[in-house]
Design a protein around this motif. Structure first.
Motif, PDB file in Angstrom:
ATOM      1  N   SER A   1      19.676 -11.308  18.114  1.00 53.78           N
ATOM      2  CA  SER A   1      19.142 -11.251  18.712  1.00 53.78           C
ATOM      3  C   SER A   1      18.966 -10.946  19.965  1.00 53.78           C
ATOM      4  CB  SER A   1      18.323 -12.432  19.056  1.00 53.78           C
ATOM      5  OG  SER A   1      19.571 -13.649  19.799  1.00 53.78           O
TER       6      SER A   1
ATOM      7  N   ILE B   1      15.674 -10.500  23.435  1.00 56.23           N
ATOM      8  CA  ILE B   1      15.201 -11.787  24.299  1.00 56.23           C
ATOM      9  C   ILE B   1      15.330 -11.432  25.378  1.00 56.23           C
ATOM     10  CG2 ILE B   1      16.045 -13.738  22.350  1.00 56.23           C
ATOM     11  CD1 ILE B   1      19.005 -13.527  23.389  1.00 56.23           C
ATOM     12  N   ASP B   2      14.696 -12.691  26.519  1.00 60.33           N
ATOM     13  CA  ASP B   2      15.069 -12.354  27.916  1.00 60.33           C
ATOM     14  C   ASP B   2      16.280 -12.917  28.362  1.00 60.33           C
ATOM     15  OD1 ASP B   2      14.451 -14.850  27.563  1.00 60.33           O
ATOM     16  OD2 ASP B   2      13.060 -15.070  29.244  1.00 60.33           O
TER      17      ASP B   2
ATOM     18  N   ARG C   1      17.045 -15.113  30.371  1.00 62.29           N
ATOM     19  CA  ARG C   1      17.315 -16.473  30.439  1.00 62.29           C
ATOM     20  C   ARG C   1      18.470 -16.793  29.021  1.00 62.29           C
ATOM     21  NH1 ARG C   1      13.325 -21.128  32.675  1.00 62.29           N
ATOM     22  NH2 ARG C   1      14.911 -22.980  32.560  1.00 62.29           N
ATOM     23  N   SER C   2      16.892 -16.455  28.643  1.00 59.11           N
ATOM     24  CA  SER C   2      17.528 -16.994  27.106  1.00 59.11           C
ATOM     25  C   SER C   2      19.032 -16.899  26.593  1.00 59.11           C
ATOM     26  CB  SER C   2      16.473 -16.411  25.588  1.00 59.11           C
ATOM     27  OG  SER C   2      15.331 -17.175  25.816  1.00 59.11           O
ATOM     28  N   ARG C   3      18.702 -15.298  27.062  1.00 59.85           N
ATOM     29  CA  ARG C   3      21.001 -14.810  26.279  1.00 59.85           C
ATOM     30  C   ARG C   3      21.746 -15.567  27.225  1.00 59.85           C
ATOM     31  NH1 ARG C   3      19.805  -8.629  28.432  1.00 59.85           N
ATOM     32  NH2 ARG C   3      18.758  -7.796  25.941  1.00 59.85           N
TER      33      ARG C   3
ATOM     34  N   ILE D   1      21.529 -18.977  27.388  1.00 56.85           N
ATOM     35  CA  ILE D   1      21.362 -20.189  27.115  1.00 56.85           C
ATOM     36  C   ILE D   1      21.798 -20.076  26.072  1.00 56.85           C
ATOM     37  CG2 ILE D   1      20.355 -22.196  26.510  1.00 56.85           C
ATOM     38  CD1 ILE D   1      18.400 -21.390  28.358  1.00 56.85           C
ATOM     39  N   ARG D   2      21.318 -18.912  25.196  1.00 59.54           N
ATOM     40  CA  ARG D   2      22.445 -18.988  24.254  1.00 59.54           C
ATOM     41  C   ARG D   2      23.714 -19.152  24.259  1.00 59.54           C
ATOM     42  NH1 ARG D   2      17.815 -16.303  19.636  1.00 59.54           N
ATOM     43  NH2 ARG D   2      15.687 -18.081  21.508  1.00 59.54           N
TER      44      ARG D   2
END
Length: 81
Positions: free
Chosen positions: A50, A54-55, A57-59, A61-62
């Motif tokens: 993914s 994904i942007d 911030r999502s990167r 967090i994940r």
């Protein structure tokens, strides 16, 4: 493999890793870290797939979730938790 995962019901794709994660936390030492490692690898694989979509911030967090799970796996393997 990804095509097979998308054909499964969404609740099953979430329930199986959650069950393996719980089993990894509760299983005795030889099996616990192995189960946690499987969940870590699965989440890392999903992160890699993914990543382009994904942007930032999502990167972040994940990535933090995968790193925390990897640390929990190492701690479980060392017998700390």
């Amino acid at each position: 493999m990804l095509t097979r995962l998308t054909s499964l019901p969404r609740w099953l794709v979430g329930l199986v890793p959650a069950a393996v994660l719980l089993g990894g936390l509760l299983a005795p030492l030889p099996w616990g870290p192995l189960m946690l490692g499987l969940v870590t690898l699965f989440l890392f694989w999903l992160l890699v797939l993914s990543w382009p979509r994904i942007d930032g911030r999502s990167r972040a967090i994940r990535t933090i979730v995968v790193l925390l799970l990897a640390a929990a796996t190492a701690a479980r393997g060392a017998g700390v938790i």
